[in-house]
Design a protein around this motif. Structure first.
Motif, PDB file in Angstrom:
ATOM      1  N   ARG A  91       0.817  -1.217   0.000  1.00 46.86           N
ATOM      2  CA  ARG A  91       0.000   0.000   0.000  1.00 46.86           C
ATOM      3  C   ARG A  91       0.855   1.273   0.000  1.00 46.86           C
TER       4      ARG A  91
ATOM      5  N   GLU B 270       0.674   3.442  -3.039  1.00 46.89           N
ATOM      6  CA  GLU B 270      -0.443   4.353  -3.270  1.00 46.89           C
ATOM      7  C   GLU B 270      -0.002   5.812  -3.162  1.00 46.89           C
TER       8      GLU B 270
ATOM      9  N   ARG C 241      -4.798  -5.775  -3.967  1.00 45.86           N
ATOM     10  CA  ARG C 241      -4.227  -6.748  -3.035  1.00 45.86           C
ATOM     11  C   ARG C 241      -4.994  -8.066  -3.150  1.00 45.86           C
TER      12      ARG C 241
END
Length: 227
Positions: free
Chosen positions: A88, A91, A99
């Motif tokens: 993550r 991001e 995921r």
């Protein structure tokens, strides 16, 4: 998709460190590479597992969709959560992160299927424990199809349960596999000896997750990728 084999050796402290490092360090390296690129990729598809939800010995467990929480303190849950945490980080670079939480991937080329198939062919398929634990799975072709789907569809992001629409029980799966080879399941392996022998690793065999693919588009893809 990378990492030391989860099944096999007991989950000693050294083995746990190896399992973590082989997955988490690889994810960290991929994200670091993204930071060095002049133009980051548009999407990162990360491989996690339904072990994110921990393991439950409760045979009548509630369905677990992608909104279900992890179980801190359980190794397989902590392992998957650590992988996803590092993924993550991409991001922040403007990368769309998907995921994938895979069930047991079944295919002829490797993984869990060949040994299970050999046991079934030899008439050595067995019900493990009470056999009512859920066994979420996905065919290799569908797993590849879902990865391609995730790469191609810009609206898909976040967690995805990459499993068949219904998580069968371990006993049902063992009987279906044996029947495919014209065999029957007559062996039973009690849970207590397996837990004593394998320790925490036994949760992969004796406990389960009733994981369901609630993302509508992904559910459709699971049903039709091999169409």
């Amino acid at each position: 998709m990378a990492g030391a084999r989860v099944l096999g050796m007991p989950w000693t402290q050294a083995r746990r460190r190896q399992l973590l490092a082989s997955r988490v360090d690889t994810t960290v390296a991929v994200v670091q590479l993204m930071r060095r690129l002049h133009k980051a990729p548009r999407v990162l598809v990360s491989a996690s597992a339904v072990g994110f939800y921990g393991a439950s010995p409760n045979a009548s467990m509630e369905p677990l969709d992608e909104t279900a929480p992890p179980r801190p303190g359980e190794f397989q849950s902590d392992l998957c959560a650590a992988i996803e945490h590092e993924a993550r980080r991409a991001e922040a670079l403007g990368v769309r992160v998907v995921r994938m939480r895979f069930g047991v991937v079944l295919g002829r080329g490797g993984g869990a299927y060949p040994m299970q198939a050999l046991s079934a062919r030899l008439g050595l398929g067995a019900v493990l424990g009470h056999g009512r634990q859920r066994a979420p799975w996905i065919h290799l072709a569908d797993a590849v199809g879902l990865v391609r789907f995730a790469m191609a569809h810009q609206t898909l992001q976040g967690p995805v349960n990459a499993v068949a629409p219904e998580a069968v029980t371990q006993a049902s799966f063992a009987r279906a596999l044996a029947a495919a080879f014209g065999r029957r399941v007559w062996l039973r392996r009690p849970g207590l000896p397996l837990r004593a022998l394998l320790g925490a690793l036994s949760t992969l065999l004796l406990d389960g997750q009733n994981a369901v693919p609630s993302t509508a588009r992904v559910r459709d893809t699971v049903l039709c990728t091999r169409g």
